[in-house]
Design a protein around this motif. Structure first.
Motif, PDB file in Angstrom:
ATOM      1  N   HIS A 253     -14.356 -13.698 -20.775  1.00 27.59           N
ATOM      2  CA  HIS A 253     -14.506 -14.248 -19.237  1.00 27.59           C
ATOM      3  C   HIS A 253     -14.615 -15.805 -19.720  1.00 27.59           C
ATOM      4  O   HIS A 253     -15.307 -16.145 -20.690  1.00 27.59           O
ATOM      5  CB  HIS A 253     -15.463 -13.882 -18.502  1.00 27.59           C
ATOM      6  N   ILE A 254     -13.987 -16.642 -18.904  1.00 21.44           N
ATOM      7  CA  ILE A 254     -14.150 -18.154 -18.853  1.00 21.44           C
ATOM      8  C   ILE A 254     -14.824 -18.533 -17.656  1.00 21.44           C
ATOM      9  O   ILE A 254     -14.268 -18.377 -16.515  1.00 21.44           O
ATOM     10  CB  ILE A 254     -12.714 -18.685 -19.076  1.00 21.44           C
ATOM     11  N   ALA A 255     -15.847 -19.273 -17.777  1.00 21.16           N
ATOM     12  CA  ALA A 255     -16.974 -19.600 -16.467  1.00 21.16           C
ATOM     13  C   ALA A 255     -16.274 -21.094 -16.443  1.00 21.16           C
ATOM     14  O   ALA A 255     -16.427 -22.023 -17.275  1.00 21.16           O
ATOM     15  CB  ALA A 255     -17.903 -19.416 -16.848  1.00 21.16           C
ATOM     16  N   PHE A 256     -16.346 -21.591 -15.059  1.00 19.38           N
ATOM     17  CA  PHE A 256     -16.328 -23.030 -14.603  1.00 19.38           C
ATOM     18  C   PHE A 256     -17.530 -23.391 -14.049  1.00 19.38           C
ATOM     19  O   PHE A 256     -18.205 -22.602 -13.059  1.00 19.38           O
ATOM     20  CB  PHE A 256     -15.321 -22.847 -13.791  1.00 19.38           C
ATOM     21  N   ALA A 257     -18.040 -24.717 -14.124  1.00 19.33           N
ATOM     22  CA  ALA A 257     -19.120 -25.176 -13.627  1.00 19.33           C
ATOM     23  C   ALA A 257     -18.960 -26.508 -12.978  1.00 19.33           C
ATOM     24  O   ALA A 257     -18.252 -27.465 -13.395  1.00 19.33           O
ATOM     25  CB  ALA A 257     -20.339 -25.144 -14.619  1.00 19.33           C
ATOM     26  N   ALA A 258     -19.406 -26.792 -11.775  1.00 18.45           N
ATOM     27  CA  ALA A 258     -19.327 -27.978 -11.026  1.00 18.45           C
ATOM     28  C   ALA A 258     -20.641 -28.482 -10.679  1.00 18.45           C
ATOM     29  O   ALA A 258     -21.579 -27.787 -10.611  1.00 18.45           O
ATOM     30  CB  ALA A 258     -18.369 -27.583  -9.920  1.00 18.45           C
ATOM     31  N   PRO A 259     -20.569 -29.855 -10.029  1.00 15.96           N
ATOM     32  CA  PRO A 259     -22.125 -30.425  -9.992  1.00 15.96           C
ATOM     33  C   PRO A 259     -22.464 -30.243  -8.424  1.00 15.96           C
ATOM     34  O   PRO A 259     -23.604 -30.640  -7.957  1.00 15.96           O
ATOM     35  CB  PRO A 259     -21.891 -31.830 -10.062  1.00 15.96           C
ATOM     36  N   ASP A 260     -21.496 -29.625  -7.540  1.00  9.13           N
ATOM     37  CA  ASP A 260     -21.770 -29.653  -6.049  1.00  9.13           C
ATOM     38  C   ASP A 260     -22.917 -28.473  -5.827  1.00  9.13           C
ATOM     39  O   ASP A 260     -22.425 -27.624  -5.845  1.00  9.13           O
ATOM     40  CB  ASP A 260     -20.479 -29.604  -5.267  1.00  9.13           C
ATOM     41  N   VAL A 261     -23.926 -29.168  -5.401  1.00  9.33           N
ATOM     42  CA  VAL A 261     -25.018 -28.053  -5.356  1.00  9.33           C
ATOM     43  C   VAL A 261     -25.275 -27.441  -3.865  1.00  9.33           C
ATOM     44  O   VAL A 261     -24.750 -28.260  -2.807  1.00  9.33           O
ATOM     45  CB  VAL A 261     -26.568 -28.771  -5.420  1.00  9.33           C
ATOM     46  N   SER A 262     -25.089 -26.089  -3.414  1.00  4.77           N
ATOM     47  CA  SER A 262     -24.892 -25.444  -2.490  1.00  4.77           C
ATOM     48  C   SER A 262     -26.076 -24.786  -2.004  1.00  4.77           C
ATOM     49  O   SER A 262     -26.880 -24.162  -2.701  1.00  4.77           O
ATOM     50  CB  SER A 262     -23.852 -24.222  -2.462  1.00  4.77           C
ATOM     51  N   GLU A 263     -26.518 -25.053  -0.649  1.00  2.00           N
ATOM     52  CA  GLU A 263     -27.565 -24.570   0.090  1.00  2.00           C
ATOM     53  C   GLU A 263     -27.580 -23.010   0.314  1.00  2.00           C
ATOM     54  O   GLU A 263     -28.180 -22.367   0.678  1.00  2.00           O
ATOM     55  CB  GLU A 263     -28.262 -25.551   1.096  1.00  2.00           C
ATOM     56  N   LEU A 264     -26.207 -22.667   0.319  1.00  2.00           N
ATOM     57  CA  LEU A 264     -25.753 -21.377   0.525  1.00  2.00           C
ATOM     58  C   LEU A 264     -26.268 -20.365  -0.208  1.00  2.00           C
ATOM     59  O   LEU A 264     -26.502 -19.098   0.056  1.00  2.00           O
ATOM     60  CB  LEU A 264     -24.268 -21.342   0.964  1.00  2.00           C
TER      61      LEU A 264
END
Length: 361
Positions: free
Chosen positions: A136-147
């Motif tokens: 699997h290839i995982a992607f990470a971003a910096p937008d923090v979600s309160e959800l």
């Protein structure tokens, strides 16, 4: 807001979630940037493209750290046309069956198409060198979600087979213009044929793993739960993980609830089939599905793009319910009623599209 047209249907301002009114999609195979839907889970980040770096790590032989300039100059630029569709597209039709608390009532406008330019993910992974155990290839971003529970940056993953298939992009341009901040600048993933949630924006990290990402938005959210399930009690791995888009269509014009003159009326819409399939036919009915006529299909601009369709019918005075359904290249079609696909998160409403139109002189 965010350079969008004034008549966008805004479901939330922070995070910003909005779709265009259906008729605005009818005349454009490539959706203008000010009309393209926006689905966010947290505040839109503001990243400096000059200092931004992409990390490629995990089960790779050669971990990479790449600047935007290095991606542009050291890899082959690829351009493709691809439709993105939110998993909650047409959720409003499911809400009419039974309430779905806490979820935005998206109409048919959470689908848009663009010409994307960037580098192929497969080429980047080839330089890094995947170990045999990478699945699997995982992607990470910096937008923090309160959800998320607990709050966390957004992330997702796709299987290696999709990642190295040659069609997944790390995109820096959209409709031949630099990627807008609201759509993931300086770099985003575009996973053609899969739900938009896997096309991670503001990409910062690509990680090769044995298992799918354990991020909330992969492990817990964007999973199809059975009708009797309580979403508040759903945990990692519950339900069906959503990936390839399911066949769908929507009537764009006339809109649901429209009033018009009796006589010849042009009906337009879009149809979209997900990973590995194409739209083969669209049927339109004016009598609840007792009889059908085939619509004319528009140009197929690429294997990953929607097809617009149209037909002209004679409408008499009074109310008519226009119904549309699509068929794909595998011979599959859509279920008749949203009751048949209702689920407690309101994903994947693939039922027949309906528009109630009143004609009066």
């Amino acid at each position: 807001m965010w350079g969008k047209r004034d008549d966008m249907v805004v479901h939330g301002s922070e995070p910003y979630n909005a779709e265009a009114p259906p008729g605005a999609l009818a005349d454009h195979i490539l959706t203008p940037l000010d009309t393209f839907y926006s689905r966010n889970h947290g505040p839109v980040p503001d990243l400096d493209p000059t200092s931004w770096r992409l990390r490629v790590d995990g089960l790779v032989e050669r971990p990479l750290t790449l600047s935007l300039e290095e991606l542009r100059s050291e890899f082959s630029e690829v351009t493709l046309v691809a439709t993105l569709q939110c998993a909650g597209n047409r959720r409003a039709g499911l809400v009419e069956v039974r309430d779905i608390p806490g979820e935005d009532p998206w109409g048919p406008g959470a689908t848009s198409t663009a010409r994307w330019s960037g580098v192929g993910l497969a080429e980047v992974l080839a330089r890094a060198g995947l170990f045999p155990g990478a699945a699997h290839i995982a992607f990470a971003a910096p937008d923090v979600s309160e959800l998320a529970d607990p709050p966390q940056p957004y992330g997702a993953s796709i299987p290696v087979a999709k990642a190295v298939g040659g069609d997944v992009l790390l995109a820096w341009a959209m409709n031949d213009r630099p990627l807008p901040r609201a759509h993931g600048a300086p770099l985003r993933v575009v996973v053609p044929g899969w739900i938009g949630a896997r096309s991670v924006k503001w990409l910062q990290r690509v990680t090769a793993r044995e298992e799918p990402s354990d991020n909330y938005f992969q492990a817990t959210a964007y999973r199809l739960l059975p009708p009797e399930a309580d979403p508040a009690k759903a945990g990692p791995g519950d339900g069906i993980s959503l990936g390839p888009v399911v066949l769908n269509t929507a009537i764009l014009s006339p809109g649901d609830g429209a009033r018009t003159w009796p006589g010849l009326t042009r009906i337009t819409g879009y149809a979209y089939a997900g990973d590995g399939r194409t739209v083969a036919r669209v049927d339109v009915s004016l009598d609840g599905g007792d009889t059908w006529m085939q619509a004319d299909l528009g140009e197929q601009v690429g294997p990953w793009a929607w097809r617009h369709w149209h037909t002209t019918v004679e409408l008499g005075e009074g109310e008519t319910v226009i119904v549309a359904r699509a068929w794909d290249s595998a011979g599959a079609t859509q279920p008749e009623s949203p009751r048949h696909v209702w689920n407690p998160k309101g994903y994947a409403n693939t039922s027949w599209s309906r528009a109630r139109v009143t004609c009066a002189p």
